[in-house]
Design an enzyme around this catalytic site. Sequence first.
Site, PDB file in Angstrom:
ATOM      1  CG  HIS A 128      52.153  32.689   1.744  1.00 30.15           C
ATOM      2  ND1 HIS A 128      52.658  31.413   1.648  1.00 30.15           N
ATOM      3  CD2 HIS A 128      50.828  32.572   1.473  1.00 30.15           C
ATOM      4  CE1 HIS A 128      51.682  30.569   1.326  1.00 30.15           C
ATOM      5  NE2 HIS A 128      50.570  31.244   1.209  1.00 30.15           N
ATOM      6  CB  CYS A 136      49.923  48.412  12.017  1.00 30.34           C
ATOM      7  SG  CYS A 136      48.669  48.679  13.286  1.00 30.34           S
ATOM      8  CB  THR A 197      55.432  24.588  -3.775  1.00 32.79           C
ATOM      9  OG1 THR A 197      54.309  24.514  -2.889  1.00 32.79           O
ATOM     10  CG2 THR A 197      54.982  24.331  -5.198  1.00 32.79           C
ATOM     11  CB  SER A 198      54.967  20.286  -0.114  1.00 36.17           C
ATOM     12  OG  SER A 198      54.325  21.323   0.609  1.00 36.17           O
TER      13      SER A 198
END
Length: 262
Positions: A128, A136, A197-198
């Site tokens: 992520h 940019c 983590t879910s």
Amino acid sequence: MKESPTTIQNTDGFAQAAEVYRRAKRAVALTGAGISVESGIPDFRSPGGLWTVFSPDKYATLDVFLRDTPKAWKLYRALGQSLEGKDPNPGHLALARLENEGRLASVITQNVDSLHQKAGSKQVIEIHGDHRRLQCIKCGNLEGIPEGILKSEDIPSCGRCDYPLKPNVVLFGEGVRDMDRIQEVIETCDALIVTGTSAEVYPAAGLPAIVHENGGKVFEFNVEETNLTRGGLLSQAVTDYFFPGKAGDTLPEFVNAVLRQS
Ligand code: NAD
């Protein structure tokens, strides 16, 4: 039909799971926001956390960045401030130790806080993106975060094309990073540590199922069961060993058990 996972709660259990882990040829870790909770960075669900103020679907989308850049920057500033001065905790350090001892090939993280690198992990894939740089989306330029930008109201613009910059984090509506490399890492791995983590944000949430379908073992560390542990509406259970508790407690104990047998 997958059998229920084995829940690991005592020294014998840790030793048995560690023995299975040690047989793996290539182990990898997948981490999420929960591993950084003990460093003082709230996950999506903690009451009073950032995400209860800035609902991800109202602030963390590409659409919001394009339509209302100042609104999107409110979240980025708050997120940036919440990451400032935070240090790795024993969970991050345990994964770094495992890598340094040759027992972990890489860490795929959904986090943008750079705490794995700060802990000493070298092979970190940030699916992520990261909050260290500005991006940019027009010309692809990446820049460092200018001094004071988290406290100012200004929206920085690209040094090359003048378009408004955003932190180098993946928003809902954008493609994730390094998917080819992640695919290669996951397809060749036969043991996966999943922690904090879910397993609700895809494509990361789908990675443990690939390891499971290829015959690999899934070791899950979380304070509560998830879709991976018990199966969800659209997914089957894939966890083989479930370690209930804080990653800052369970991961170091597991890593000690793995390395004790070396
Ligand atoms: P999530 O918030 O959906 O789930 C967090 C999971 O961690 C939950 O299952 C919770 O039970 C578990 N958890 C909480 N404390 C724990 C602890 N001490 N030990 C072990 N487990 C613990 O997080 P997600 O699945 O990563 O998805 C949310 C998205 O938001 C991701 O993209 C994530 O990177 C991003 N995010 C990142 C940060 C960060 O960079 N630190 C912080 C918040 C959100």
